[in-house]
Motif scaffolding. Structure first.
Motif, PDB file in Angstrom:
ATOM      1  N   TRP A  61       0.818  -1.222   0.000  1.00  0.00           N
ATOM      2  CA  TRP A  61       0.000   0.000   0.000  1.00  0.00           C
ATOM      3  C   TRP A  61       0.850   1.270   0.000  1.00  0.00           C
ATOM      4  O   TRP A  61       0.376   2.327   0.421  1.00  0.00           O
ATOM      5  CB  TRP A  61      -0.927  -0.007   1.221  1.00  0.00           C
ATOM      6  N   TRP A  62       2.084   1.185  -0.489  1.00  0.00           N
ATOM      7  CA  TRP A  62       3.049   2.284  -0.412  1.00  0.00           C
ATOM      8  C   TRP A  62       2.489   3.600  -0.962  1.00  0.00           C
ATOM      9  O   TRP A  62       2.663   4.668  -0.354  1.00  0.00           O
ATOM     10  CB  TRP A  62       4.319   1.903  -1.163  1.00  0.00           C
ATOM     11  N   LYS A  63       1.837   3.569  -2.088  1.00  0.00           N
ATOM     12  CA  LYS A  63       1.392   4.790  -2.761  1.00  0.00           C
ATOM     13  C   LYS A  63       0.274   5.512  -2.023  1.00  0.00           C
ATOM     14  O   LYS A  63      -0.032   6.669  -2.334  1.00  0.00           O
ATOM     15  CB  LYS A  63       0.932   4.457  -4.186  1.00  0.00           C
ATOM     16  N   GLU A  64      -0.351   4.859  -1.057  1.00  0.00           N
ATOM     17  CA  GLU A  64      -1.497   5.459  -0.375  1.00  0.00           C
ATOM     18  C   GLU A  64      -1.205   5.843   1.075  1.00  0.00           C
ATOM     19  O   GLU A  64      -2.115   6.217   1.815  1.00  0.00           O
ATOM     20  CB  GLU A  64      -2.682   4.504  -0.443  1.00  0.00           C
ATOM     21  N   TRP A  67       1.826  10.274   5.050  1.00  0.00           N
ATOM     22  CA  TRP A  67       3.096  10.451   5.760  1.00  0.00           C
ATOM     23  C   TRP A  67       3.003  11.449   6.914  1.00  0.00           C
ATOM     24  O   TRP A  67       3.754  11.360   7.882  1.00  0.00           O
ATOM     25  CB  TRP A  67       4.188  10.849   4.771  1.00  0.00           C
ATOM     26  N   GLY A 162      -2.066   1.192   4.593  1.00  0.00           N
ATOM     27  CA  GLY A 162      -0.668   1.566   4.397  1.00  0.00           C
ATOM     28  C   GLY A 162      -0.118   2.384   5.550  1.00  0.00           C
ATOM     29  O   GLY A 162       1.005   2.160   6.020  1.00  0.00           O
TER      30      GLY A 162
END
Length: 243
Positions: A61-64, A67, A162
């Protein structure tokens, strides 16, 4: 060997569950690991496995990932997890079993809390990160507590999965580092944790593939069932060891 294969099978199912609802792998695996290795050995094994499991969810789920939420939650949570891990290492094994069991059962009540209509502010997210970070270091599995926290912040679906995985990865890395510095992370434990973590990782990607097929209203009931079974199992282990 047979019992360890059973642990791996449970890990595969637990990883699949974690890939679908964002939590639950530790709740399923910890009783099995405690039975196989004993609580003092099982907790660091599960900590290593949890690093691998959460890393796989981060990759999936890196792109979502949100941060900003990760930083607010993990900044106080990482040192709090280290403090909790040091507290854990000082406790007798039977106390660990009983404490984990009571904690899991208490989460059934805590999970009844529902998010308000207004999104949780970042400062509140940081306070939750500190509290849950300490508990993660102390009792290992706090996923059912982090679920309402991140949903209250406004995250659902992929962004929730994510972001929760990234913060959990940070907390477990802190815990594993603390175990290593305290001499509680032998080569044998690392190898066992990596093997169990591999089964969790495979299950995670299977879980991502079936995420859209499971009705959302069933998630909470699934988590509650896991919490109840895990809590009762660990309390039984504590009473059996006492006897």
């Amino acid at each position: 060997m047979t019992s360890f294969l059973l642990v791996l099978a449970v890990g595969l199912v637990a990883g699949c569950l974690s890939g679908v609802i964002g939590t639950g792998s530790s709740l399923m695996l910890l009783p099995a690991l405690t039975y196989q290795f004993g609580p003092k050995h099982a907790v660091p094994v599960m900590a290593v496995a949890a690093v691998i499991a959460n890393l796989s969810r981060v990759i999936a789920w890196w792109k979502e990932i949100d941060w900003k939420a990760v930083l607010a939650y993990a900044a106080p949570g990482v040192p709090a997890a280290a403090l909790g891990a040091r507290t854990l290492l000082a406790l007798p094994p039977r106390w660990i079993d009983a404490g984990l069991g009571f904690f899991f059962l208490s989460m059934l009540a805590l999970r009844r809390l529902r998010p308000s209509s207004r999104p949780m502010p970042l400062w509140a997210l940081s306070l939750c990160g500190a509290a849950i970070g300490f508990l993660t270091g102390l009792v290992l599995s706090t996923g059912p507590l982090s679920v309402p926290v991140f949903t209250s912040y406004g995250l659902v679906g992929g962004p929730f999965l994510g972001t929760e995985a990234m913060t959990a990865l940070a907390l477990y890395l802190s815990k594993v580092t603390t175990f290593r510095e305290a001499g509680a992370l032998s080569g044998e434990i690392v190898v066992q944790g990596l093997i169990v973590g591999a089964s969790l990782m495979i299950g995670t990607f299977i879980g991502k593939g079936i995420l859209s097929r499971i009705p959302g209203h069933r998630y909470a009931h699934l988590i509650d069932a896991l919490v109840l079974c895990s809590g009762v199992s660990l309390l039984w282990a504590a009473l059996s060891n006492h006897a």
